[in-house]
Scaffold this motif. Structure first.
Motif, PDB file in Angstrom:
ATOM      1  N   ILE A 129      -9.391   5.273   7.278  1.00  0.00           N
ATOM      2  CA  ILE A 129      -8.050   5.873   7.300  1.00  0.00           C
ATOM      3  C   ILE A 129      -8.164   7.384   7.106  1.00  0.00           C
ATOM      4  O   ILE A 129      -7.496   8.178   7.777  1.00  0.00           O
ATOM      5  CB  ILE A 129      -7.135   5.223   6.232  1.00  0.00           C
ATOM      6  N   GLU A 130      -9.040   7.786   6.207  1.00  0.00           N
ATOM      7  CA  GLU A 130      -9.238   9.212   5.931  1.00  0.00           C
ATOM      8  C   GLU A 130      -9.802   9.915   7.182  1.00  0.00           C
ATOM      9  O   GLU A 130      -9.324  10.996   7.563  1.00  0.00           O
ATOM     10  CB  GLU A 130     -10.189   9.342   4.724  1.00  0.00           C
TER      11      GLU A 130
ATOM     12  N   THR B  28      -0.699   5.992  -2.880  1.00  0.00           N
ATOM     13  CA  THR B  28      -2.079   6.425  -2.705  1.00  0.00           C
ATOM     14  C   THR B  28      -2.737   6.525  -4.073  1.00  0.00           C
ATOM     15  O   THR B  28      -3.892   6.200  -4.248  1.00  0.00           O
ATOM     16  CB  THR B  28      -2.145   7.786  -1.983  1.00  0.00           C
TER      17      THR B  28
ATOM     18  N   LEU C  21     -10.375   2.443   3.617  1.00  0.00           N
ATOM     19  CA  LEU C  21      -9.787   3.710   3.178  1.00  0.00           C
ATOM     20  C   LEU C  21     -10.553   4.897   3.774  1.00  0.00           C
ATOM     21  O   LEU C  21      -9.971   5.917   4.142  1.00  0.00           O
ATOM     22  CB  LEU C  21      -9.762   3.781   1.648  1.00  0.00           C
ATOM     23  N   GLU C  22     -11.851   4.706   3.905  1.00  0.00           N
ATOM     24  CA  GLU C  22     -12.684   5.759   4.508  1.00  0.00           C
ATOM     25  C   GLU C  22     -12.283   5.972   5.979  1.00  0.00           C
ATOM     26  O   GLU C  22     -12.143   7.107   6.443  1.00  0.00           O
ATOM     27  CB  GLU C  22     -14.138   5.277   4.446  1.00  0.00           C
TER      28      GLU C  22
ATOM     29  N   THR D 231      -0.534   3.194   5.588  1.00  0.00           N
ATOM     30  CA  THR D 231      -0.750   1.967   4.816  1.00  0.00           C
ATOM     31  C   THR D 231      -1.483   0.966   5.701  1.00  0.00           C
ATOM     32  O   THR D 231      -1.511   1.130   6.923  1.00  0.00           O
ATOM     33  CB  THR D 231       0.594   1.357   4.372  1.00  0.00           C
ATOM     34  N   TRP D 232      -2.063  -0.045   5.073  1.00  0.00           N
ATOM     35  CA  TRP D 232      -2.754  -1.056   5.885  1.00  0.00           C
ATOM     36  C   TRP D 232      -2.429  -2.447   5.374  1.00  0.00           C
ATOM     37  O   TRP D 232      -2.055  -2.617   4.221  1.00  0.00           O
ATOM     38  CB  TRP D 232      -4.255  -0.818   5.894  1.00  0.00           C
TER      39      TRP D 232
ATOM     40  N   HIS E 132       0.815  -1.227   0.000  1.00  0.00           N
ATOM     41  CA  HIS E 132       0.000   0.000   0.000  1.00  0.00           C
ATOM     42  C   HIS E 132       0.844   1.269   0.000  1.00  0.00           C
ATOM     43  O   HIS E 132       0.647   2.189   0.767  1.00  0.00           O
ATOM     44  CB  HIS E 132      -0.954   0.025   1.201  1.00  0.00           C
TER      45      HIS E 132
ATOM     46  N   GLU F  66     -12.576  -2.773   1.046  1.00  0.00           N
ATOM     47  CA  GLU F  66     -11.385  -1.932   1.028  1.00  0.00           C
ATOM     48  C   GLU F  66     -11.786  -0.453   1.092  1.00  0.00           C
ATOM     49  O   GLU F  66     -11.129   0.357   1.748  1.00  0.00           O
ATOM     50  CB  GLU F  66     -10.572  -2.228  -0.235  1.00  0.00           C
ATOM     51  N   ASP F  67     -12.879  -0.138   0.396  1.00  0.00           N
ATOM     52  CA  ASP F  67     -13.355   1.258   0.409  1.00  0.00           C
ATOM     53  C   ASP F  67     -13.619   1.721   1.842  1.00  0.00           C
ATOM     54  O   ASP F  67     -13.305   2.851   2.226  1.00  0.00           O
ATOM     55  CB  ASP F  67     -14.647   1.394  -0.410  1.00  0.00           C
TER      56      ASP F  67
ATOM     57  N   LYS G 271       2.084   9.103   5.143  1.00  0.00           N
ATOM     58  CA  LYS G 271       0.983   8.318   4.572  1.00  0.00           C
ATOM     59  C   LYS G 271       0.652   7.166   5.501  1.00  0.00           C
ATOM     60  O   LYS G 271       1.485   6.758   6.317  1.00  0.00           O
ATOM     61  CB  LYS G 271       1.373   7.773   3.209  1.00  0.00           C
TER      62      LYS G 271
END
Ligand code: AMP
Ligand code: ZN
Length: 485
Positions: free
Chosen positions: A442-443, A340, A439-440, A480-481, A337, A435-436, A478
């Protein structure tokens, strides 16, 4: 963009030569294409993939191309079959032409600028015959028009065939035509029967000989000589020799072709794969055996185009293993990851900053510029696999990931040639979460941290951990996951 110097083994000179196209922004290339009366076999396909490798290599080298491949839709087999099935030539050839393009698409072959058909080039063939008539190189017999090789001094110049050694009674020409002297070849065939497909032209009612179409199409599309002409090695003589004779006979002051490239055969048990021998597989046959199309592409292009390649399913299996090795490294890079915005839209504009990666890029480009040496180019791919894996093995959660990022981008650039690597991670099983969603989260955590709301940021991290997702913050800021092991 500057161009990389390419070297090609020119069949005409028999030497490896620096490639000097007339215009690097308009390199003109013509390749003999399929006769559309059946599915192509994977031997034919090897020669079409070679054209794609040539195209993609020159594009990587900074050249702009204007490329053509003909569709032979006038041929004795085609005419006989369409009469048998009581359908027109067009009706008969349409599904086979469609199947040809479908095969190319399945194999990630890039579209060329032109696909001229013989049926659409009759007028061009007639004018070429008229020019040859004016130049005194043809004769007529029973309405058939023949090229007289005795009258063309340069016959044999391309294939180095010794004309005096060509024996009477030996069949040199694939066309099923009768002729007076076996060494001559037919340009125009008089209509034999009422049912036979024919064209009414200034030189009579009939149809063209096979060799003529390529010369006529090249003239029609390019107006003069071209930079590169390709085909399978079996086409060197008589087909390409005859093309050379027709065009040079008609336009003696022009150079017809700068560089002739010939692709070696795909063999089965040491013999050329061919329809007539029955020792062939179509693309469909191989796909039905469970091989992915990208494995077939990889296998057929990984040998040098001038080497014979003996085909077997076990060799294809070996290619699958090799490709899996490369692909697994790409997946590992993707899993880290690091990007981005992972993959750029095209390879153009990718610039490498690390000397080790820069060197591999240069080695890769030098290999393809050296007469399309794909085995050598593949060696650079495997070197990239090695150094990427080594770096990934040593990586800690706060490692600088520039190296991994550049490795991934170099794989991406190399794929502009190979077109077999995948840059989408296969969808992971994430215990029902997407995954979405990750990412949400993480944001959201990033925003919480920016607002110095560390309680929320920590609780998001904890929540993800509970779901089996581990986060790591990189030096560049950044996140990562990865899935917990
Ligand atoms: P065709 O459809 O028979 O006109 O052939 C199309 C192309 O396939 C030509 O360039 C042939 O030279 C090439 N070709 C035919 N058989 C093989 C083979 N076994 N291996 C590689 N190329 C082949
Ligand atoms: Zn041709």
């Amino acid at each position: 963009m500057t161009t990389i110097p390419f070297f090609f083994q020119n069949s005409k000179s028999g030497k490896k030569e620096l490639f000097q196209p007339k215009d690097v922004n308009q390199v003109t290339i013509y390749s003999c294409g399929p006769t559309v009366y059946n599915f192509a076999h994977i031997g034919n396909i090897r020669s079409f993939l070679f054209v794609d490798v040539l195209r993609r290599s020159l594009l990587l080298g900074g050249y702009k191309l204007n490329q053509s491949m003909n569709i032979t839709d006038i041929d004795d087999k085609i005419i006989n079959e369409s009469i048998k099935q009581n359908i027109s030539v067009e009706e008969f050839t349409k599904p086979w032409t469609d199947a040809f393009f479908k095969d190319l698409e399945t194999l990630q072959v890039q579209k060329l600028e032109h696909y001229p058909k013989a049926t659409e080039s009759i007028e061009d063939m007639v004018s070429l015959i008229e020019t040859l008539q004016k130049n005194g190189l043809v004769y007529e017999r029973d309405g058939n028009v023949y090229f007289s090789i005795q009258k063309f001094e340069r016959y044999g110049e391309l294939s180095k065939i010794d004309v005096s050694g060509m024996k009477s009674g030996v069949r040199y020409d694939a066309d099923e035509y009768e002729k007076d002297d076996v060494r001559d070849f037919v340009l125009w065939k008089n209509q034999k029967s009422e049912t036979e497909k024919c064209w009414h032209t200034r030189i009579g009612t009939g149809r063209p000989g096979w060799h003529l179409e390529c010369s006529a199409m090249i003239r029609k599309i390019y107006g003069s000589g071209i930079d590169i002409h390709t085909g399978g090695i079996d086409l060197l003589f008589p087909h390409h020799e005859n093309e050379f004779a027709q065009t040079t006979g008609a336009y003696p002051k022009e150079e017809f072709v700068g560089t002739w490239l010939h692709c070696e055969h795909l063999l089965v048990d040491g013999e050329k794969m061919s329809k007539s021998k029955g020792n062939f597989y179509t693309l469909r046959d191989i796909l039905e055996k469970g091989f992915e199309s990208r494995v077939i592409r990889y296998h057929l292009i990984s040998a040098h185009y001038r080497s014979k390649l003996n085909f077997s399913l076990s060799k294809l299996e070996e290619s699958k293993v090799a490709l899996d090795r490369i692909q697994n490294t790409i997946y590992r890079l993707l899993e880290s990851h690091i990007l981005t915005d992972p993959i750029p839209a095209t390879w153009e504009g990718i610039v490498f900053s690390l000397p080790e990666i820069q060197k591999l890029e240069v080695d890769f480009l030098n290999a393809i510029a050296d007469d399309l040496n794909l085995p050598k180019a593949l060696a650079t791919v495997f070197e990239l696999v090695r150094i990427a894996n080594q770096s990934l093995d040593q990586k800690t959660s706060d490692s600088d990931l520039t190296f991994e990022k550049e490795c991934l981008q170099l794989f991406f650039k190399m794929n502009a040639l190979f077109a077999v690597f995948q840059f989408e991670k296969p969808k992971e099983e994430l215990n029902g979460i997407s995954e979405d969603w990750i990412l949400e989260q993480i944001e959201k955590r990033k925003i919480a941290k920016q607002n110095k709301d560390f309680v929320t940021a920590d609780s998001i991290r904890k929540e993800l951990e509970n779901q089996g997702i581990l986060l790591a913050d990189t030096k560049e800021g950044k996140t990562t996951w990865k899935k917990a092991q």
